[in-house]
Write a protein that holds these residues in place. Structure first.
Motif, PDB file in Angstrom:
ATOM      1  N   GLN A  24       0.834  -1.199   0.000  1.00  0.00           N
ATOM      2  CA  GLN A  24       0.000   0.000   0.000  1.00  0.00           C
ATOM      3  C   GLN A  24       0.872   1.253   0.000  1.00  0.00           C
ATOM      4  O   GLN A  24       0.545   2.251  -0.642  1.00  0.00           O
ATOM      5  CB  GLN A  24      -0.885  -0.057   1.260  1.00  0.00           C
ATOM      6  CG  GLN A  24      -2.079   0.845   1.319  1.00  0.00           C
ATOM      7  CD  GLN A  24      -3.062   0.688   0.198  1.00  0.00           C
ATOM      8  OE1 GLN A  24      -2.904   1.280  -0.866  1.00  0.00           O
ATOM      9  NE2 GLN A  24      -4.109  -0.074   0.417  1.00  0.00           N
ATOM     10  N   ILE A  25       1.998   1.195   0.695  1.00  0.00           N
ATOM     11  CA  ILE A  25       2.895   2.352   0.720  1.00  0.00           C
ATOM     12  C   ILE A  25       3.319   2.708  -0.697  1.00  0.00           C
ATOM     13  O   ILE A  25       3.321   3.874  -1.091  1.00  0.00           O
ATOM     14  CB  ILE A  25       4.146   2.072   1.576  1.00  0.00           C
ATOM     15  CG1 ILE A  25       3.742   1.843   3.016  1.00  0.00           C
ATOM     16  CG2 ILE A  25       5.126   3.236   1.484  1.00  0.00           C
ATOM     17  CD1 ILE A  25       4.916   1.499   3.894  1.00  0.00           C
ATOM     18  N   SER A  26       3.667   1.681  -1.484  1.00  0.00           N
ATOM     19  CA  SER A  26       4.106   1.946  -2.859  1.00  0.00           C
ATOM     20  C   SER A  26       2.965   2.381  -3.749  1.00  0.00           C
ATOM     21  O   SER A  26       3.015   3.409  -4.410  1.00  0.00           O
ATOM     22  CB  SER A  26       4.709   0.678  -3.486  1.00  0.00           C
ATOM     23  OG  SER A  26       5.895   0.340  -2.879  1.00  0.00           O
ATOM     24  N   ILE A  27       1.933   1.556  -3.801  1.00  0.00           N
ATOM     25  CA  ILE A  27       0.871   1.805  -4.774  1.00  0.00           C
ATOM     26  C   ILE A  27      -0.070   2.905  -4.300  1.00  0.00           C
ATOM     27  O   ILE A  27      -0.369   3.848  -5.026  1.00  0.00           O
ATOM     28  CB  ILE A  27       0.053   0.519  -5.043  1.00  0.00           C
ATOM     29  CG1 ILE A  27       0.941  -0.586  -5.600  1.00  0.00           C
ATOM     30  CG2 ILE A  27      -1.074   0.821  -6.011  1.00  0.00           C
ATOM     31  CD1 ILE A  27       0.175  -1.807  -6.041  1.00  0.00           C
ATOM     32  N   GLY A  28      -0.549   2.750  -3.053  1.00  0.00           N
ATOM     33  CA  GLY A  28      -1.582   3.667  -2.581  1.00  0.00           C
ATOM     34  C   GLY A  28      -1.067   5.039  -2.215  1.00  0.00           C
ATOM     35  O   GLY A  28      -1.662   6.054  -2.557  1.00  0.00           O
ATOM     36  N   LEU A 149       3.368   1.336  13.005  1.00  0.00           N
ATOM     37  CA  LEU A 149       4.553   2.010  12.461  1.00  0.00           C
ATOM     38  C   LEU A 149       4.221   2.650  11.113  1.00  0.00           C
ATOM     39  O   LEU A 149       4.511   3.827  10.863  1.00  0.00           O
ATOM     40  CB  LEU A 149       5.676   0.993  12.243  1.00  0.00           C
ATOM     41  CG  LEU A 149       6.815   0.991  13.246  1.00  0.00           C
ATOM     42  CD1 LEU A 149       7.776  -0.134  12.926  1.00  0.00           C
ATOM     43  CD2 LEU A 149       7.546   2.326  13.218  1.00  0.00           C
ATOM     44  N   ILE A 150       3.625   1.837  10.260  1.00  0.00           N
ATOM     45  CA  ILE A 150       3.313   2.339   8.925  1.00  0.00           C
ATOM     46  C   ILE A 150       2.284   3.456   9.014  1.00  0.00           C
ATOM     47  O   ILE A 150       2.334   4.447   8.270  1.00  0.00           O
ATOM     48  CB  ILE A 150       2.837   1.184   8.014  1.00  0.00           C
ATOM     49  CG1 ILE A 150       4.013   0.251   7.750  1.00  0.00           C
ATOM     50  CG2 ILE A 150       2.270   1.706   6.712  1.00  0.00           C
ATOM     51  CD1 ILE A 150       3.705  -0.900   6.828  1.00  0.00           C
ATOM     52  N   ARG A 151       1.369   3.306   9.930  1.00  0.00           N
ATOM     53  CA  ARG A 151       0.352   4.350  10.103  1.00  0.00           C
ATOM     54  C   ARG A 151       1.010   5.666  10.474  1.00  0.00           C
ATOM     55  O   ARG A 151       0.654   6.724   9.951  1.00  0.00           O
ATOM     56  CB  ARG A 151      -0.622   3.894  11.187  1.00  0.00           C
ATOM     57  CG  ARG A 151      -1.890   4.686  11.224  1.00  0.00           C
ATOM     58  CD  ARG A 151      -3.041   3.795  11.715  1.00  0.00           C
ATOM     59  NE  ARG A 151      -4.178   4.618  12.061  1.00  0.00           N
ATOM     60  CZ  ARG A 151      -4.386   5.136  13.272  1.00  0.00           C
ATOM     61  NH1 ARG A 151      -3.545   4.891  14.239  1.00  0.00           N
ATOM     62  NH2 ARG A 151      -5.441   5.887  13.497  1.00  0.00           N
ATOM     63  N   ARG A 152       1.986   5.569  11.363  1.00  0.00           N
ATOM     64  CA  ARG A 152       2.685   6.792  11.756  1.00  0.00           C
ATOM     65  C   ARG A 152       3.396   7.408  10.563  1.00  0.00           C
ATOM     66  O   ARG A 152       3.411   8.629  10.395  1.00  0.00           O
ATOM     67  CB  ARG A 152       3.720   6.466  12.833  1.00  0.00           C
ATOM     68  CG  ARG A 152       3.111   6.168  14.177  1.00  0.00           C
ATOM     69  CD  ARG A 152       3.773   6.939  15.271  1.00  0.00           C
ATOM     70  NE  ARG A 152       3.577   8.372  15.110  1.00  0.00           N
ATOM     71  CZ  ARG A 152       4.334   9.288  15.680  1.00  0.00           C
ATOM     72  NH1 ARG A 152       5.344   8.931  16.429  1.00  0.00           N
ATOM     73  NH2 ARG A 152       4.100  10.554  15.497  1.00  0.00           N
ATOM     74  N   ILE A 153       4.005   6.531   9.765  1.00  0.00           N
ATOM     75  CA  ILE A 153       4.759   7.049   8.621  1.00  0.00           C
ATOM     76  C   ILE A 153       3.846   7.787   7.659  1.00  0.00           C
ATOM     77  O   ILE A 153       4.148   8.893   7.200  1.00  0.00           O
ATOM     78  CB  ILE A 153       5.499   5.902   7.887  1.00  0.00           C
ATOM     79  CG1 ILE A 153       6.559   5.306   8.795  1.00  0.00           C
ATOM     80  CG2 ILE A 153       6.133   6.408   6.603  1.00  0.00           C
ATOM     81  CD1 ILE A 153       7.234   4.090   8.195  1.00  0.00           C
ATOM     82  N   SER A 156       2.569  11.126   8.834  1.00  0.00           N
ATOM     83  CA  SER A 156       3.569  12.132   9.156  1.00  0.00           C
ATOM     84  C   SER A 156       3.761  13.078   7.979  1.00  0.00           C
ATOM     85  O   SER A 156       3.213  12.838   6.905  1.00  0.00           O
ATOM     86  CB  SER A 156       4.897  11.433   9.449  1.00  0.00           C
ATOM     87  OG  SER A 156       5.427  10.956   8.226  1.00  0.00           O
ATOM     88  N   PRO A 157       4.545  14.139   8.163  1.00  0.00           N
ATOM     89  CA  PRO A 157       4.831  15.030   7.028  1.00  0.00           C
ATOM     90  C   PRO A 157       5.416  14.269   5.846  1.00  0.00           C
ATOM     91  O   PRO A 157       5.092  14.561   4.688  1.00  0.00           O
ATOM     92  CB  PRO A 157       5.864  16.006   7.602  1.00  0.00           C
ATOM     93  CG  PRO A 157       5.609  16.025   9.052  1.00  0.00           C
ATOM     94  CD  PRO A 157       5.072  14.681   9.434  1.00  0.00           C
ATOM     95  N   PHE A 158       6.240  13.271   6.142  1.00  0.00           N
ATOM     96  CA  PHE A 158       6.797  12.486   5.051  1.00  0.00           C
ATOM     97  C   PHE A 158       5.693  11.799   4.265  1.00  0.00           C
ATOM     98  O   PHE A 158       5.730  11.734   3.025  1.00  0.00           O
ATOM     99  CB  PHE A 158       7.790  11.438   5.594  1.00  0.00           C
ATOM    100  CG  PHE A 158       8.413  10.595   4.522  1.00  0.00           C
ATOM    101  CD1 PHE A 158       8.080   9.249   4.400  1.00  0.00           C
ATOM    102  CD2 PHE A 158       9.307  11.144   3.611  1.00  0.00           C
ATOM    103  CE1 PHE A 158       8.654   8.472   3.403  1.00  0.00           C
ATOM    104  CE2 PHE A 158       9.867  10.374   2.610  1.00  0.00           C
ATOM    105  CZ  PHE A 158       9.540   9.030   2.508  1.00  0.00           C
ATOM    106  N   GLY A 159       4.703  11.330   5.001  1.00  0.00           N
ATOM    107  CA  GLY A 159       3.573  10.694   4.341  1.00  0.00           C
ATOM    108  C   GLY A 159       2.887  11.648   3.384  1.00  0.00           C
ATOM    109  O   GLY A 159       2.460  11.265   2.286  1.00  0.00           O
ATOM    110  N   ILE A 185      13.010   6.039  -0.988  1.00  0.00           N
ATOM    111  CA  ILE A 185      12.762   5.723   0.419  1.00  0.00           C
ATOM    112  C   ILE A 185      11.453   4.956   0.568  1.00  0.00           C
ATOM    113  O   ILE A 185      11.360   3.999   1.339  1.00  0.00           O
ATOM    114  CB  ILE A 185      12.733   7.008   1.269  1.00  0.00           C
ATOM    115  CG1 ILE A 185      14.095   7.699   1.214  1.00  0.00           C
ATOM    116  CG2 ILE A 185      12.369   6.695   2.710  1.00  0.00           C
ATOM    117  CD1 ILE A 185      14.158   8.981   1.992  1.00  0.00           C
ATOM    118  N   SER A 186      10.468   5.388  -0.187  1.00  0.00           N
ATOM    119  CA  SER A 186       9.177   4.715  -0.113  1.00  0.00           C
ATOM    120  C   SER A 186       9.320   3.244  -0.476  1.00  0.00           C
ATOM    121  O   SER A 186       8.798   2.351   0.187  1.00  0.00           O
ATOM    122  CB  SER A 186       8.202   5.411  -1.069  1.00  0.00           C
ATOM    123  OG  SER A 186       7.172   4.543  -1.421  1.00  0.00           O
TER     124      SER A 186
END
Lengths: 290, 295, 379
Positions: A24-28, A149-153, A156-159, A185-186
């Motif tokens: 999800q981090i990559s695609i979504g 962890l992923i939720r925080r990422i 966050s501003p990075f998100g 990084i993602s």
């Protein structure tokens, strides 16, 4: 017996959840159609298995699985910097084929098609987690940790930068963001968690071979990401439950076990097509695939 | 040593011809409809299994079995477009979504074949096994000669079709610029449909020949389509004929490569080439520029 | 949105409850007025390339179970044997999954099978850890000898096969040979044994090619072999379809060398289907009375054309039956000890069985040759 079966299902849900939220981090969130996710899963699994079989403690192997996945995520991100859409999808897919081919042929390391049997169950703080219930507890702990962890990422501003790259990479660049680095990084984060999932898988099934890591294994994970909805972690959670549990009744209707495999794939393929057609945002998705 | 080199060369040409047949149909669809159609591989597999079904299971005469297989393959291709891809196009789906959808279709059809016929390898026992003919010190069987000849015939046929016939020209028009083509009255939906029918017919031919040569298994489509689009990418994805050259080059790379490497690496060679080309030369060797290239 | 989540959770709960009831009925078979049911699991390749031995084995096992139950009934014993089959697909991973299903979900403590050596080896760590008794009538890899305390087989290790074939091949006077083997546990174990045997006798292995499991095309391997100019070729496939590919492509590429195969190559099934392409091939066949009328009838009834394997599969069930009578179907320590203590048990078709300290048996092979589509004793 039923408890054993439920425990087994819950462990699978846990492993798939980590795979799905990392994808999800990559695609979504970043908008990269990364179809090579299984490669990091495989690298994680083999790394963890080989380390433990060579005497290293589980927690070290587990972390190494993630780290090695991350390294390969970085390696992959470099050449694909400029690719988008279809070409990105094909290149990442090609990467997973190359990894598969290496696993199959580098027999000195991986034993090729013979696979690696007898992977020990994890040993944490001196306790050998030999029962499935113990493994489930471990999985749940890791799973919850990864989820938060992923939720925080992503919150966050990075998100937000990730999402800006997804929504309009050019604008993001103009605003001064180093989008190549962000995408790298993602991918690395995504690959890290996939590696962890691979380690869990290896120590649960206790036998891995290259056939566990073909492009076919991507289908359920891709389904989860799309059905849950892009950029929605909650949607991913629910979709994981659906995808893992939905084909299980087939087992009890009396189909021979040889039919269950293809029937599962058919269900996933149909679900994928239907969702893409009639509800491309998935359950809770914020955006659609570009 | 001469005979070994010529044998490898022959093997390369045979493999190249198989890949060319796969790549031609795939490229035709890609160039006309502008998306990667993974499900093309399943049309090949479907055609092979249909030929098997009619000939080996039902005992129908071989010629008719092949004919039915080809007709059904074209039909399947047309149906995929009509019932699935057209629906997506109406919703203005991007090529990425179509790619994922085609992947889903590939899995769907493959799994159906698996359920219907079982996972073990099937053989179409039409040709008696015997030692091949010896030419220039290398051995080639009659079937393999037919495969090479077919790929040549199909290539020439496609070329003439695109150049001389009205439909072929219309297809090229849509492929070059859909909007302008529509202005002059060409219905792009109709052309898409035709590209699927013809592309799938070529896939059908590939399926029958490969089925005879290599036997059938349900996942044969996946492997072949990967090789097929590798060939298309090497040749240059905007150029249907580049695919033929790409296929030959792929055949050569694989067969010469495994002379030196352990034979298990054959697929690895193809994957590595695919990956390298996608990264460093996505246009391929003869890529024409196409709309919607790298943004 | 909250409502949606609640609905989904409820649906899941209902669904799981449904599954639960489904699983329960599956396991409660210990019913029937005082009738004892011995439940064992059985794993065989029911689909995939191995199906050509997995399916006949299933039929033979089912027939043996039926015959055993009849014999018990006739003797007035109120007990019966039940064998639950799962598909092992002839590879380690799927066999392990099958074993896990049988043990975790269906609750058996005895598994007949593994069939393919890779399968048996794949599930061994799991079965050993759970003290599940594994009894294989087909797995022949020498690795199985060390696989575990609870692993037994009434099919001989490959060492026996090579011990017969290698001297035969060497005795034919070949000075150099080539080997083509499939990359699976069973075939690779054979290959290593052959290489060792040849090294000891000074026979040179000029080409040693390994192809991917279930490969469709071994022409590149054969080309390399042809290029090396061997006097003899040894084929080591895992399954009948692989043997067919070997035979076909060897014939097509025009290799004139003398060909020797493993036991798969000279199975009745293989010879019946592909004998025309295998003229003059030699291979090892397990020694047993294949002319016995009873055996022929049983093989015909179950359509089992894999010779010796039919015999061992059938006998295996009867042997297990006796052990189960003595120990019940959960005390695997008792079963293990009983099996170790088995000496000179006489099976109906496959002959005498005694287990050595590793749970292996010794048996004989003889060399046969394919002539005119049939197997004949070799010179």
């Amino acid at each position: 017996m039923i408890e054993q079966y439920l425990i087994h299902l819950l462990i699978l849900i846990g492993i798939y959840l980590i795979l799905a939220i990392s994808l999800q981090i990559s695609i979504g969130f970043t908008g990269m159609l990364n179809l090579g996710h299984v490669a990091f899963y495989a690298i994680g699994a083999y790394t963890s298995a080989l380390l433990v079989l060579n005497g290293f403690p589980f927690w070290l192997a587990f972390l190494s699985a993630g780290i090695l996945g991350m390294i390969f995520g970085h390696v992959l991100s470099l050449p694909i910097k400029k690719l988008k859409g279809d070409y990105l999808a094909l290149a990442t897919m090609g990467f997973s084929f190359v990894v598969y081919a290496v696993l199959l042929n580098w027999t000195e390391l991986t034993r090729g098609p013979l696979g690696i049997p007898g992977i020990p169950k994890p040993s944490v703080f001196g306790i050998n987690l030999s029962s499935n219930l113990a493994f489930l507890i471990l999985t749940l702990i890791i799973c919850i940790a990864c989820y938060f962890l992923i939720r925080r990422i992503v919150h966050s501003p990075f998100g937000r930068v990730l999402e800006s790259v997804r929504d309009d990479e050019l604008a993001s660049k103009i605003l001064g963001k180093n989008t190549s680095k962000v995408k790298s990084i993602s991918l690395m984060i995504s690959a890290f968690f996939a590696g962890l999932a691979g380690s869990l898988y290896a120590h649960y099934i206790t036998y891995i071979d290259p056939s566990s890591f073909t492009i076919m294994q991507l289908i359920p994970v891709l389904c989860i990401v799309i059905i849950g909805g892009l950029a929605s972690l909650r949607g991913t959670l629910i979709a994981t439950g659906i995808i893992v549990l939905l084909p299980e009744p087939l087992r009890f209707i009396g189909f021979p076990s040889s039919m269950i495999g293809p029937m599962r794939q058919i269900i996933y393929a149909l679900l994928l097509l239907l969702i893409l057609l009639y509800r491309p945002k998935g359950i809770y998705g914020k955006v659609e695939i570009e | 040593m001469m005979s070994i080199a010529s044998q490898i060369l022959f093997n390369s040409v045979i493999a190249g011809s198989i890949y060319a047949l796969v790549a031609l149909g795939f490229s035709l669809i890609y160039n006309t409809c502008k998306f990667v159609n993974f499900a093309h591989g399943s049309v090949i597999a479907f055609s092979a299994y249909m030929a098997y079904f009619f000939f080996s299971v039902l005992g129908v005469d071989f010629g008719f079995s092949v004919l039915f297989a080809l007709i059904l393959a074209s039909l399947l291709g047309w149906a995929m477009n009509f019932f699935v891809y057209r629906e997506f196009r109406e919703r203005k789906a991007s090529s990425s979504i179509l790619l994922i959808a085609s992947f889903g279709l590939l899995i769907l059809i493959e799994s159906l074949v698996l359920m219907s016929f079982g996972a073990d390898v099937k053989t179409i026992n039409y040709i008696r096994v015997s030692k091949g003919l010896e030419i220039f010190g290398a051995i080639i069987t009659p079937l393999q000669i037919v495969i090479v000849a077919s790929s040549i015939v199909v290539s020439i046929g496609l070329f003439l079709f695109m150049k001389k016939t009205k439909l072929g020209k219309a297809m090229r028009a849509v492929s070059n610029n859909k909007d302008v083509a529509e202005i002059v009255g060409i219905s792009s939906e109709k052309i898409y449909s035709w590209s699927f029918i013809i592309g799938s017919l070529i896939a059908g031919i590939a399926g029958v020949l490969i089925g005879l040569e290599q036997n059938l298994e349900p996942t044969m489509g996946t492997n072949l389509i990967i090789k097929g689009f590798t060939a298309a990418i090497i040749g240059g994805i905007g150029n249907v004929y580049g695919a033929i050259l790409g296929a030959l080059l792929l055949g050569l790379a694989e067969n010469f490569g495994i002379w030196y490497l352990p034979s298990g690496y054959k697929d690895a060679i193809a994957f590595a080439i695919l990956f390298v080309f996608l990264l460093f030369r996505p246009k391929g060797l003869f890529g024409a520029k196409k709309e919607g290239d790298k943004e | 949105m909250k409502q949606n989540s609640i609905v989904i959770v409820l649906a899941l709960a209902v669904f799981l409850a449904g599954c639960a009831s489904g699983v329960k009925t599956d396991t409660s078979s210990r019913t029937g007025a005082a009738e004892t049911v011995y439940r064992i699991g059985a794993v065989a390749p029911l689909t995939g390339e191995g199906a050509s031995y997995g399916q006949p084995t299933q039929r033979v096992v089912n027939k043996a179970v039926a015959d055993l139950n009849e014999r018990w009934k006739a003797a007035g014993k109120n007990q019966r044997l039940e064998a639950l089959f799962e598909d092992g697909k002839c590879n380690g991973k799927d066999t392990l999954t099958a074993a896990q299903t049988l043990v975790n979900i269906k609750g058996v403590k005895v598994i007949a099978g593994g069939e393919c050596s890779g399968g048996t080896l794949g599930m061994a760590p799991f079965t050993e850890a759970n003290k599940i008794l594994v009894f294989s009538s087909l797995s022949s890899s020498p690795e199985i000898t060390k696989a575990g305390d609870y692993v037994f087989r009434n099919y001989p290790s490959d060492s026996a096969q090579v011990a017969v074939m290698a001297p035969f091949i060497i005795g034919k006077g070949h000075e150099n040979v080539a080997i083509l083997s499939e990359n699976t546990d069973y075939a690779q174990a054979l290959r290593k044994r052959y290489i060792d045997a040849f090294k000891n006798e000074g026979v040179v292995v000029v080409a040693d090619e390994v192809n991917a499991p279930n490969a469709k095309d071994v022409r590149s391997e054969l080309l390399k072999i042809k290029n090396a100019g061997p006097e003899a070729l040894i084929l080591l496939p895992q399954t009948v379809p692989m043997a067919a590919v070997y035979a076909k492509q060897v014939a097509e590429i025009g290799l004139d060398e003398q060909v020797y195969g493993n036991d798969v190559v000279v199975l009745d099934e293989t010879v019946r289907l592909y004998g025309a392409q295998m003229v003059g091939y030699y291979g090892p066949v397990g020694v047993f009375d294949s002319e016995d009328e009873g055996f022929k009838a049983m093989a015909a009834e179950t359509d089992c054309q894999i010779g010796f394997y039919c015999a061992t599969a059938y006998d295996g069930v009867f042997l297990l039956g006796e052990i189960l009578e003595r120990c019940g179907d959960s005390d695997t320590d008792c079963m293990r000890d009983a099996l170790y203590a088995t000496k000179d048990w006489i099976g109906k078709y496959a002959g005498r069985v005694s287990f050595d300290s590793n749970g292996d048996i010794m048996a004989n092979f003889e060399v046969k040759q394919v002539q005119g589509g049939k197997l004949v004793k070799a010179e």
